[in-house]
Each structure stands twice: as C-alpha cells, then as structure tokens.
Write an enzyme that holds these catalytic residues in place. Structure first.
Site, PDB file in Angstrom:
ATOM      1  N   SER A  42       0.835  -1.199   0.000  1.00 10.81           N
ATOM      2  CA  SER A  42       0.000   0.000   0.000  1.00 10.81           C
ATOM      3  C   SER A  42       0.872   1.252   0.000  1.00 10.81           C
ATOM      4  O   SER A  42       1.658   1.448  -0.922  1.00 10.81           O
ATOM      5  CB  SER A  42      -0.945  -0.050   1.206  1.00 10.81           C
ATOM      6  OG  SER A  42      -2.030   0.822   1.046  1.00 10.81           O
ATOM      7  N   ASP A 155      -5.885  -3.932  -1.626  1.00 17.50           N
ATOM      8  CA  ASP A 155      -4.800  -3.623  -0.699  1.00 17.50           C
ATOM      9  C   ASP A 155      -4.197  -4.888  -0.075  1.00 17.50           C
ATOM     10  O   ASP A 155      -4.897  -5.721   0.502  1.00 17.50           O
ATOM     11  CB  ASP A 155      -5.339  -2.714   0.410  1.00 17.50           C
ATOM     12  CG  ASP A 155      -4.246  -2.030   1.195  1.00 17.50           C
ATOM     13  OD1 ASP A 155      -3.411  -2.728   1.787  1.00 17.50           O
ATOM     14  OD2 ASP A 155      -4.234  -0.776   1.224  1.00 17.50           O
TER      15      ASP A 155
END
Length: 271
Positions: A42, A155
C-alpha cells in the site's frame, strides 16, 4: 556499517502516514546504512517504488504534498467495486516513476496485494510495475479493485501489512521494519470515513504481529496516529515523525549484539 551483509527494508501500509517512511529513509542515508532490497505494501509500496526508482526522500515528500491525495480520487458508482477510482493517482505514479518494470528499478522491490478471486496474499517482483503498485494500495470499499491478468486485487494489508518475512526469502541478513499505523486509543470518529478507516486499520493490524518478529530493527510511528489516511497536507510533519522515531530506534540498537546475531544466522544458513 553492514559490509558483507544484505539489508532489507520492509515498509508497511498506512495511507498518508506512509510519508513517515521517507523520514526513516533519510536517517538510514545519513547513517550510511545502504538498503539492498525493499518490500512494501500500500503506502509502503508507493514510497518504496519512488525511492527504488532513484528519488530522494525529500523530493518524494514534496511530490506527495503537492499532489493533494484527496484530489487524486474521483467518485465512481458502487457497482464498480468502490466509491472512488484511482485514475489520477495512477497518472501521478506513472509521471513520477521512470521505471516501467520491477527490473528497471535501481533497488530490487517486492510489493504484495490481496487477490480477491482466491482470497490470498500475492507478491509481485517481476514485470510491469504500475498496476502492481496501484493494486497494493487499493483500499477495499474506498477504491475499486485492480485487474491484473484476469485477477482482481485490493490492498495487500488485508493479509500482510508489514511484508518483512519475504525479505528473508530474498536473502536479506538484516531486516529493518517500519510500521506506520500501530493501533492506539481513539476518542471520536466523525462520519463514515473515520469509522471506515478505523475498521480497516483494526483489521490489518493483527497480521503484523508475526511479521514484526522477523525484524532485527523495528520503527513504529505512534505519533502519526492523528493524521488521516488520505490527508497529505501535513507531509513535512509526518516526515519528521518518521525521522525522529527512526533516530530513536537506531540509537537504541546494540550494534555489537546485532552483528553477532547476523554472523551466527549467516553461518547457520550456509550449512
């Protein structure tokens, strides 16, 4: 400082708190600690890729601040899998990173994302770079999933928000971990965005426990907790928190003990 040993740097997710990674990188540079391999998820994948491409920590901080992360997000209909699209964000990354593939980067990089179809964590370290970074940073609900080779990804923090163990598999003798969103007490939540951010952070924090054990040096930026996931307006402040916390963490290291641990571990691996 670690001549003859391979140093890996694991960068966690955490939205705009990930700017703290840049302060950590600045400290490592000042102390002559050369990073041989980076892993990121991320926000950590974003900062890691920009740094591995040859940008300085200070320049990256300014890129992020001037971009205004909120303006990168464009609304989309829920049927697309998220309330925002990452089109402008993707353009920003493409404009700032010269490398088109992982192999083009100056420092080897591995990023992880969550594959929705089979429900598993996936590491990327070869081939086209841009889509893998976007996939790794596609926070569920907020962003629509990224499609790569017919698979949908979101993610990577859902399964692994501090990709440290993978660096051992990449042959790193010393692993430095940076965790920018440790859980702390929160008093109030203003609206669905704050609640959604909190729920996401709570859900991913548990999977960092085992990963932290893989780190020889761990930097945790508890003071960055008050900064929002997408608010980059205080970039310099978050950068400074990373710098100060990394300084404190490195000052607390018993270097003789760490070198002995690395020597013993290296001998064991060679057997």
């Amino acid at each position: 400082m670690f001549e003859g040993y391979k140093v890996g740097l694991a960068l966690s997710g955490g939205g705009a708190k990930g700017i703290a990674h840049l302060g950590v990188l600045k400290v490592l540079e000042e102390r002559g600690i050369e990073v041989d391999h980076i892993s990121g998820v991320s926000a950590g994948a974003i900062m890691g890729a920009l740094y591995a491409d040859g940008n300085t920590p200070e320049d990256i901080c300014q890129y992020i601040k001037k971009s205004d992360m909120y303006h990168m997000l464009s609304l989309t209909m829920p049927r697309h899998g998220g309330i925002t699209r990452m089109d402008q964000f993707g353009k920003f990354i493409k404009d700032k990173i010269k490398a088109e593939t992982f192999e083009d980067l100056r420092i080897p990089l591995v990023v992880n994302a969550t594959e929705l179809n089979d429900g598993k964590n996936v590491y990327f370290d070869k081939g086209p770079l841009l889509d893998c970074i976007i996939a790794s940073a596609s926070v569920p609900i907020f962003f629509k999933p990224m499609c790569i080779n017919g698979k949908l990804y979101v993610d990577g923090g859902l399964f692994c928000n501090l990709p440290a163990k993978i660096l051992r598999k990449k042959g790193c003798d010393i692993v430095i971990g940076v965790h920018v969103n440790p859980i702390t007490h929160e008093d109030k939540f203003e609206g669905i965005k704050d609640v959604s951010e909190r729920v996401f952070h709570l859900s991913v924090n548990g999977n960092t426990i085992e990963q932290k054990k893989e780190c020889d040096i761990l930097v945790e930026t508890f003071r960055a907790r008050s900064y929002g996931m997408f608010d980059a307006s205080k970039a310099e402040e978050v950068f400074q928190i990373g710098y100060e916390d990394a300084t404190a963490a490195l000052d607390a290291v018993d270097w003789d003990e760490l070198r002995m641990k690395v020597r013993v571990s290296s001998k064991y691996k060679r057997r």
